[in-house]
Scaffold this motif. Structure first.
Motif, short mmCIF file in Angstrom:
data_model
loop_
_atom_site.label_atom_id
_atom_site.label_comp_id
_atom_site.label_asym_id
_atom_site.label_seq_id
_atom_site.Cartn_x
_atom_site.Cartn_y
_atom_site.Cartn_z
N CYS A 140 0.99 -1.20 -0.09
CA CYS A 140 0.06 0.08 -0.24
C CYS A 140 0.86 1.13 -0.15
O CYS A 140 1.87 1.30 0.65
CB CYS A 140 -0.91 0.10 1.35
N HIS A 199 0.31 4.08 1.05
CA HIS A 199 0.24 5.03 2.00
C HIS A 199 0.81 4.45 3.41
O HIS A 199 1.47 4.86 4.08
CB HIS A 199 -1.48 5.33 2.47
N CYS A 200 0.46 3.05 3.80
CA CYS A 200 0.78 2.47 5.20
C CYS A 200 1.68 1.47 4.80
O CYS A 200 2.40 0.94 5.77
CB CYS A 200 -0.60 1.79 5.77
N CYS A 248 -6.74 2.24 3.97
CA CYS A 248 -6.43 3.78 3.89
C CYS A 248 -7.48 3.96 2.73
O CYS A 248 -7.59 5.10 2.19
CB CYS A 248 -5.04 3.73 3.15
N CYS A 257 -4.55 0.24 0.24
CA CYS A 257 -5.36 -0.81 0.81
C CYS A 257 -6.65 -0.41 1.39
O CYS A 257 -6.96 0.55 1.47
CB CYS A 257 -4.38 -1.66 1.88
ZN ZN Z 1 -2.81 1.30 3.50
#
Ligand code: ZN
Length: 248
Positions: free
Chosen positions: A155, A157-158, A182, A179
């Motif tokens: 992902c 973002h995370c 997120c 994901c």
């Molecule tokens: Zn994520």
């Protein structure tokens, strides 16, 4: 510069005079090179009729500085691109490989991996391998080599690893996967199938996957095609011309 040997793929041809052409090569050693080939249109001589679009050749190249054309003085054929004669798709896919190398790489910027992958792709297009997978594999490899491959393994973002299990949800942006944790409710309509994520991962791994063993559904292929088209168009700032002939 002194003459140098290079392994090359012919990616563009332009007439220059009655007997000469400007040939754009993608070489394994030096990257893209536009070179004047004097007398190339004669059947006899140092080119032996070897210079065709997508021909794989060994050449003697004089590289010039700055914007001047390089000079090619000899070429020996290694192999010609030979897609199945009754099918138009593999032929267009080959032209697309040439266009991508032309517009997606800079002059004199070598990418040996990309060269090898281009040769492997043309081989796959000449065999019975599904040409849709062969071409998407090449597009993703090119994006990776020029530093524009969206992240399909984690992902963005995370950074959680994206394991494409049944029931998991993903979205794709220009920089890669997002994901479920997120994701935002407003993304909902554009979620992509876990099987599409798996196909993107399979096609963009280091080791060439056994393309004939991939078994995505028709709608997953469609989804992946849409994502790859968006990524290529974003990276190159335009939609390649040949892509219009490769609808699937
Ligand atoms: Zn994520």
């Amino acid at each position: 510069m002194p003459p140098e040997k290079a392994e090359a793929l012919v990616i563009r041809l332009a007439d220059f005079s009655e007997s000469s052409r400007v040939v754009t090569f993608f070489t394994r050693e030096f990257g893209k090179s536009s070179a004047l080939a004097k007398g190339v249109k004669r059947l006899k001589g140092p080119f032996e009729g070897s210079i065709d679009l997508l021909a794989h050749v060994q050449i003697i190249l004089y590289r010039k500085d700055h914007d001047a054309l390089d000079l090619v003085t000899e070429a020996q054929l290694v192999s010609r691109f030979a897609p199945p004669s009754k099918e138009i798709f593999p032929l267009y896919a080959g032209y697309y490989v040439a266009e991508l190398l032309d517009i997606g790489t800079e002059p004199h910027d070598p990418h040996a991996i990309l060269f090898d992958e281009a040769i492997a792709t043309l081989d796959r297009l000449s065999e019975s391998t599904d040409p849709r997978f062969a071409i998407m594999r090449f597009e993703l490899l090119l994006l990776r080599e020029i530093g524009n491959l969206p992240g399909f393994t984690h992902c963005v973002h995370c950074e959680t690893a994206a394991t494409a299990s049944r029931g998991s949800k993903f979205w794709v942006t220009a920089s890669g996967l997002i994901c479920e944790a997120c994701g935002r409710p407003e993304y909902e309509h554009a979620a992509i199938q876990p099987g599409s994520v798996r196909l993107l991962q399979q096609l963009s791994t280091d080791e060439a996957p056994a393309l004939q063993e991939l078994s995505p559904t028709a709608s997953q292929i469609k989804e992946v095609r849409r994502i790859v088209t968006a990524a290529v168009t974003h990276a190159l700032d335009r939609k390649p011309k040949m892509l219009g002939y490769l609808k699937f």
